[in-house]
Scaffold this motif. Structure first.
Motif, PDB file in Angstrom:
ATOM      1  N   UNK A 181       4.542  -7.858  -6.054  1.00  0.00           N
ATOM      2  CA  UNK A 181       4.794  -9.291  -6.190  1.00  0.00           C
ATOM      3  C   UNK A 181       3.494 -10.094  -6.132  1.00  0.00           C
ATOM      4  N   UNK A 182       2.609  -9.751  -5.209  1.00  0.00           N
ATOM      5  CA  UNK A 182       1.342 -10.466  -5.096  1.00  0.00           C
ATOM      6  C   UNK A 182       0.483 -10.278  -6.343  1.00  0.00           C
ATOM      7  N   UNK A 183       0.550  -9.092  -6.957  1.00  0.00           N
ATOM      8  CA  UNK A 183      -0.188  -8.872  -8.198  1.00  0.00           C
ATOM      9  C   UNK A 183       0.364  -9.688  -9.347  1.00  0.00           C
ATOM     10  N   UNK A 184       1.693  -9.832  -9.404  1.00  0.00           N
ATOM     11  CA  UNK A 184       2.320 -10.602 -10.477  1.00  0.00           C
ATOM     12  C   UNK A 184       1.976 -12.081 -10.358  1.00  0.00           C
ATOM     13  N   UNK A 185       1.997 -12.610  -9.138  1.00  0.00           N
ATOM     14  CA  UNK A 185       1.754 -14.044  -8.953  1.00  0.00           C
ATOM     15  C   UNK A 185       0.283 -14.375  -8.723  1.00  0.00           C
ATOM     16  N   UNK A 186      -0.600 -13.418  -8.904  1.00  0.00           N
ATOM     17  CA  UNK A 186      -2.024 -13.631  -8.651  1.00  0.00           C
ATOM     18  C   UNK A 186      -2.615 -14.837  -9.377  1.00  0.00           C
ATOM     19  N   UNK A 187      -2.375 -15.046 -10.668  1.00  0.00           N
ATOM     20  CA  UNK A 187      -3.011 -16.197 -11.333  1.00  0.00           C
ATOM     21  C   UNK A 187      -2.621 -17.541 -10.700  1.00  0.00           C
ATOM     22  N   UNK A 188      -1.353 -17.690 -10.362  1.00  0.00           N
ATOM     23  CA  UNK A 188      -0.900 -18.936  -9.743  1.00  0.00           C
ATOM     24  C   UNK A 188      -1.471 -19.057  -8.337  1.00  0.00           C
ATOM     25  N   UNK A 189      -1.428 -17.963  -7.587  1.00  0.00           N
ATOM     26  CA  UNK A 189      -1.930 -17.969  -6.217  1.00  0.00           C
ATOM     27  C   UNK A 189      -3.426 -18.269  -6.193  1.00  0.00           C
ATOM     28  N   UNK A 190      -4.167 -17.754  -7.155  1.00  0.00           N
ATOM     29  CA  UNK A 190      -5.605 -18.006  -7.198  1.00  0.00           C
ATOM     30  C   UNK A 190      -5.894 -19.494  -7.353  1.00  0.00           C
ATOM     31  N   UNK A 191      -5.185 -20.145  -8.256  1.00  0.00           N
ATOM     32  CA  UNK A 191      -5.408 -21.575  -8.476  1.00  0.00           C
ATOM     33  C   UNK A 191      -5.046 -22.366  -7.217  1.00  0.00           C
ATOM     34  N   UNK A 192      -3.932 -22.015  -6.586  1.00  0.00           N
ATOM     35  CA  UNK A 192      -3.530 -22.708  -5.359  1.00  0.00           C
ATOM     36  C   UNK A 192      -4.546 -22.464  -4.255  1.00  0.00           C
ATOM     37  N   UNK A 193      -5.077 -21.253  -4.162  1.00  0.00           N
ATOM     38  CA  UNK A 193      -6.029 -20.924  -3.097  1.00  0.00           C
ATOM     39  C   UNK A 193      -7.326 -21.709  -3.204  1.00  0.00           C
ATOM     40  N   UNK A 194      -7.635 -22.236  -4.372  1.00  0.00           N
ATOM     41  CA  UNK A 194      -8.834 -23.056  -4.528  1.00  0.00           C
ATOM     42  C   UNK A 194      -8.709 -24.387  -3.793  1.00  0.00           C
ATOM     43  N   UNK A 195      -7.465 -24.856  -3.607  1.00  0.00           N
ATOM     44  CA  UNK A 195      -7.244 -26.165  -3.012  1.00  0.00           C
ATOM     45  C   UNK A 195      -6.625 -26.120  -1.616  1.00  0.00           C
ATOM     46  N   UNK A 196      -5.998 -24.989  -1.243  1.00  0.00           N
ATOM     47  CA  UNK A 196      -5.315 -24.869   0.046  1.00  0.00           C
ATOM     48  C   UNK A 196      -5.958 -23.724   0.822  1.00  0.00           C
ATOM     49  N   UNK A 197      -6.452 -24.006   2.013  1.00  0.00           N
ATOM     50  CA  UNK A 197      -7.151 -22.993   2.801  1.00  0.00           C
ATOM     51  C   UNK A 197      -6.237 -21.915   3.375  1.00  0.00           C
ATOM     52  N   UNK A 198      -4.960 -22.175   3.513  1.00  0.00           N
ATOM     53  CA  UNK A 198      -4.049 -21.205   4.131  1.00  0.00           C
ATOM     54  C   UNK A 198      -3.458 -20.218   3.131  1.00  0.00           C
ATOM     55  N   UNK A 199      -3.754 -20.378   1.858  1.00  0.00           N
ATOM     56  CA  UNK A 199      -3.231 -19.476   0.821  1.00  0.00           C
ATOM     57  C   UNK A 199      -4.331 -18.518   0.413  1.00  0.00           C
ATOM     58  N   UNK A 200      -4.024 -17.215   0.445  1.00  0.00           N
ATOM     59  CA  UNK A 200      -4.975 -16.196  -0.007  1.00  0.00           C
ATOM     60  C   UNK A 200      -4.334 -15.368  -1.108  1.00  0.00           C
ATOM     61  N   UNK A 201      -5.151 -14.692  -1.905  1.00  0.00           N
ATOM     62  CA  UNK A 201      -4.605 -13.924  -3.027  1.00  0.00           C
ATOM     63  C   UNK A 201      -4.297 -12.477  -2.665  1.00  0.00           C
ATOM     64  N   UNK A 202      -4.669 -12.053  -1.464  1.00  0.00           N
ATOM     65  CA  UNK A 202      -4.506 -10.655  -1.074  1.00  0.00           C
ATOM     66  C   UNK A 202      -4.045 -10.612   0.378  1.00  0.00           C
ATOM     67  N   UNK A 203      -3.001  -9.847   0.653  1.00  0.00           N
ATOM     68  CA  UNK A 203      -2.486  -9.717   2.021  1.00  0.00           C
ATOM     69  C   UNK A 203      -3.359  -8.740   2.795  1.00  0.00           C
ATOM     70  N   UNK A 204      -4.043  -9.247   3.809  1.00  0.00           N
ATOM     71  CA  UNK A 204      -4.959  -8.409   4.572  1.00  0.00           C
ATOM     72  C   UNK A 204      -4.197  -7.427   5.455  1.00  0.00           C
ATOM     73  N   UNK A 205      -3.112  -7.857   6.051  1.00  0.00           N
ATOM     74  CA  UNK A 205      -2.331  -6.957   6.917  1.00  0.00           C
ATOM     75  C   UNK A 205      -1.335  -6.197   6.053  1.00  0.00           C
TER      76      UNK A 205
END
Length: 98
Positions: free
Chosen positions: A44-68
């Motif tokens: 799921x994170x791979x599929x939504x990566x393009x959208x998540x990347x754009x959001x992560x540029x403006x929101x500090x709490x959103x990351x593109x990769x789950x560390x845990x």
């Protein structure tokens, strides 16, 4: 014959290249947990990566990769999800050129 200044320059360039490549080496993920994000969440994170990347540029709490995550299965799902998103887009662009 190599002059002394060229040998020093070559050694300096070699040192910079070795240090740069060493900085790119992957390290261990100390936050990997057995109950962390698995294959399906990685997909799921791979599929939504393009959208998540754009959001992560403006929101500090959103990351593109789950560390845990739980390790290799999450990584495999992440790459598979990214391929599912980018594969058809690249294939469609190539087909329109013909």
């Amino acid at each position: 014959m190599i002059t002394r200044s060229r040998a020093g320059t070559a050694a300096g360039v070699l040192l910079v290249v070795v240090l740069a490549l060493g900085a790119c080496a992957a390290g261990p993920n100390v936050d990997v947990t057995p109950t962390g994000a698995g294959f399906w969440l990685g997909l799921w994170h791979g599929i939504i990566l393009p959208v998540t990347f754009v959001i992560s540029l403006f929101v500090d709490t959103v990351t593109i990769y789950e560390v845990t995550n739980n390790g290799n299965w999450y990584n495999f799902g992440f790459v598979a999800g990214l391929a599912l998103f980018s594969g058809p887009a690249l294939a469609g662009r190539r087909a329109r050129r013909r």
